[in-house]
Design a protein around this motif. Structure first.
Motif, PDB file in Angstrom:
ATOM      1  N   SER A   1       4.705  -9.594  10.338  1.00 38.76           N
ATOM      2  CA  SER A   1       5.229 -10.880  10.785  1.00 38.76           C
ATOM      3  C   SER A   1       4.100 -11.868  11.086  1.00 38.76           C
ATOM      4  O   SER A   1       4.180 -13.036  10.711  1.00 38.76           O
ATOM      5  CB  SER A   1       6.098 -10.672  12.022  1.00 38.76           C
ATOM      6  OG  SER A   1       6.557 -11.897  12.508  1.00 38.76           O
TER       7      SER A   1
ATOM      8  N   ARG B   1       6.873 -11.504   3.236  1.00 40.61           N
ATOM      9  CA  ARG B   1       8.271 -11.874   3.448  1.00 40.61           C
ATOM     10  C   ARG B   1       9.201 -10.801   2.900  1.00 40.61           C
ATOM     11  O   ARG B   1      10.148 -10.367   3.569  1.00 40.61           O
ATOM     12  CB  ARG B   1       8.574 -13.224   2.791  1.00 40.61           C
ATOM     13  CG  ARG B   1       9.993 -13.731   3.102  1.00 40.61           C
ATOM     14  CD  ARG B   1      10.440 -14.816   2.142  1.00 40.61           C
ATOM     15  NE  ARG B   1      10.453 -14.399   0.752  1.00 40.61           N
ATOM     16  CZ  ARG B   1      11.346 -13.571   0.199  1.00 40.61           C
ATOM     17  NH1 ARG B   1      12.310 -13.049   0.928  1.00 40.61           N
ATOM     18  NH2 ARG B   1      11.282 -13.256  -1.072  1.00 40.61           N
TER      19      ARG B   1
ATOM     20  N   VAL C   1      11.898  -8.560   5.031  1.00 43.82           N
ATOM     21  CA  VAL C   1      13.323  -8.558   4.684  1.00 43.82           C
ATOM     22  C   VAL C   1      13.791  -7.117   4.460  1.00 43.82           C
ATOM     23  O   VAL C   1      14.865  -6.730   4.927  1.00 43.82           O
ATOM     24  CB  VAL C   1      13.598  -9.449   3.450  1.00 43.82           C
ATOM     25  CG1 VAL C   1      14.997  -9.231   2.905  1.00 43.82           C
ATOM     26  CG2 VAL C   1      13.388 -10.920   3.797  1.00 43.82           C
TER      27      VAL C   1
ATOM     28  N   THR D   1      13.880  -5.502   8.075  1.00 37.74           N
ATOM     29  CA  THR D   1      14.825  -6.039   9.065  1.00 37.74           C
ATOM     30  C   THR D   1      16.180  -6.387   8.474  1.00 37.74           C
ATOM     31  O   THR D   1      17.151  -6.529   9.215  1.00 37.74           O
ATOM     32  CB  THR D   1      14.255  -7.304   9.723  1.00 37.74           C
ATOM     33  OG1 THR D   1      14.134  -8.339   8.736  1.00 37.74           O
ATOM     34  CG2 THR D   1      12.910  -7.030  10.377  1.00 37.74           C
ATOM     35  N   GLY D   2      16.238  -6.601   7.173  1.00 35.43           N
ATOM     36  CA  GLY D   2      17.491  -6.998   6.542  1.00 35.43           C
ATOM     37  C   GLY D   2      17.806  -8.471   6.722  1.00 35.43           C
ATOM     38  O   GLY D   2      18.873  -8.921   6.331  1.00 35.43           O
ATOM     39  N   ALA D   3      16.876  -9.216   7.311  1.00 37.39           N
ATOM     40  CA  ALA D   3      17.105 -10.655   7.537  1.00 37.39           C
ATOM     41  C   ALA D   3      15.905 -11.451   7.042  1.00 37.39           C
ATOM     42  O   ALA D   3      14.769 -10.989   7.086  1.00 37.39           O
ATOM     43  CB  ALA D   3      17.319 -10.921   9.021  1.00 37.39           C
ATOM     44  N   GLU D   4      16.201 -12.637   6.584  1.00 38.46           N
ATOM     45  CA  GLU D   4      15.160 -13.558   6.131  1.00 38.46           C
ATOM     46  C   GLU D   4      14.394 -14.076   7.354  1.00 38.46           C
ATOM     47  O   GLU D   4      15.000 -14.508   8.329  1.00 38.46           O
ATOM     48  CB  GLU D   4      15.809 -14.725   5.381  1.00 38.46           C
ATOM     49  CG  GLU D   4      14.880 -15.596   4.611  1.00 38.46           C
ATOM     50  CD  GLU D   4      14.265 -14.923   3.391  1.00 38.46           C
ATOM     51  OE1 GLU D   4      13.086 -15.209   3.132  1.00 38.46           O
ATOM     52  OE2 GLU D   4      14.942 -14.121   2.723  1.00 38.46           O
TER      53      GLU D   4
END
Length: 180
Positions: free
Chosen positions: A2, A54, A58, A61-64
């Motif tokens: 991150s 990125r 993704v 976490t499964g999220a953008e």
């Protein structure tokens, strides 16, 4: 991952040139830099890193990921910027093949126009690849600023072994002290 993504996107969103990106990378990474890597320049290469980071986030976490936070960090102390300027010009911790003037211009640009916190991390990373002594006063100022930025115990302290007896420059001695 991150932090890497945030740093890459923050740099890409700034006016930092491809050449400055390459100079900073070449100074901080032992194996050299992106010059010519995959036929790309520094910004293209940083875009590639950003895409990989990125994608991994993704996957994990499964999220953008959202946009990187704005850099709202206090400027670095003049004592630190003065010493980095003098050490860089004296080839103290700039890797062979990296022009000291180019490093200094790129570092001042990132410290003054992108994020002083990122500039401190880059300085620490550059020092890790050198044997250049760090005056105790400069190390203490870097460590205090690291605490202001919320660093834990082991970021700035990674270069504590370099603390030497050389005296620190007087504040303002270096012409390019970063102004915010």
């Amino acid at each position: 991952m991150s932090r890497l993504l945030d740093d890459a996107r923050r740099i890409l969103g700034s006016g930092l040139s491809a050449a400055s990106t390459e100079v900073l990378w070449n100074t901080c990474v032992p194996s050299g830099g992106p010059a010519g890597l995959f036929g790309e320049d520094g910004r293209d290469w940083l875009l590639r890193i950003s895409d990989i980071a990125r994608s991994r986030l993704v996957e994990r976490t499964g999220a953008e990921p959202g946009a990187p936070p704005d850099c709202r960090h206090d400027p670095l102390p003049v004592l630190v910027t003065s010493w980095i300027g003098e050490a860089a010009v004296g080839c103290g911790f700039v890797r062979p093949g990296v022009p000291p003037g180019a490093f200094l211009a790129a570092w001042n640009d990132i410290a003054g126009n992108v994020c002083p916190e990122l500039a401190l991390r880059l300085a620490v990373r550059s020092l890790l690849g050198s044997d250049h002594p760090v005056p105790a006063r400069v190390y203490e100022a870097m460590d205090r600023q690291g605490a202001v930025y919320g660093y834990g115990d082991f970021l700035v302290s990674a270069v504590e072994y370099l603390v030497g007896d050389r005296s620190a420059p007087t504040a303002g001695a270096y012409w390019g002290a970063v102004k915010r």
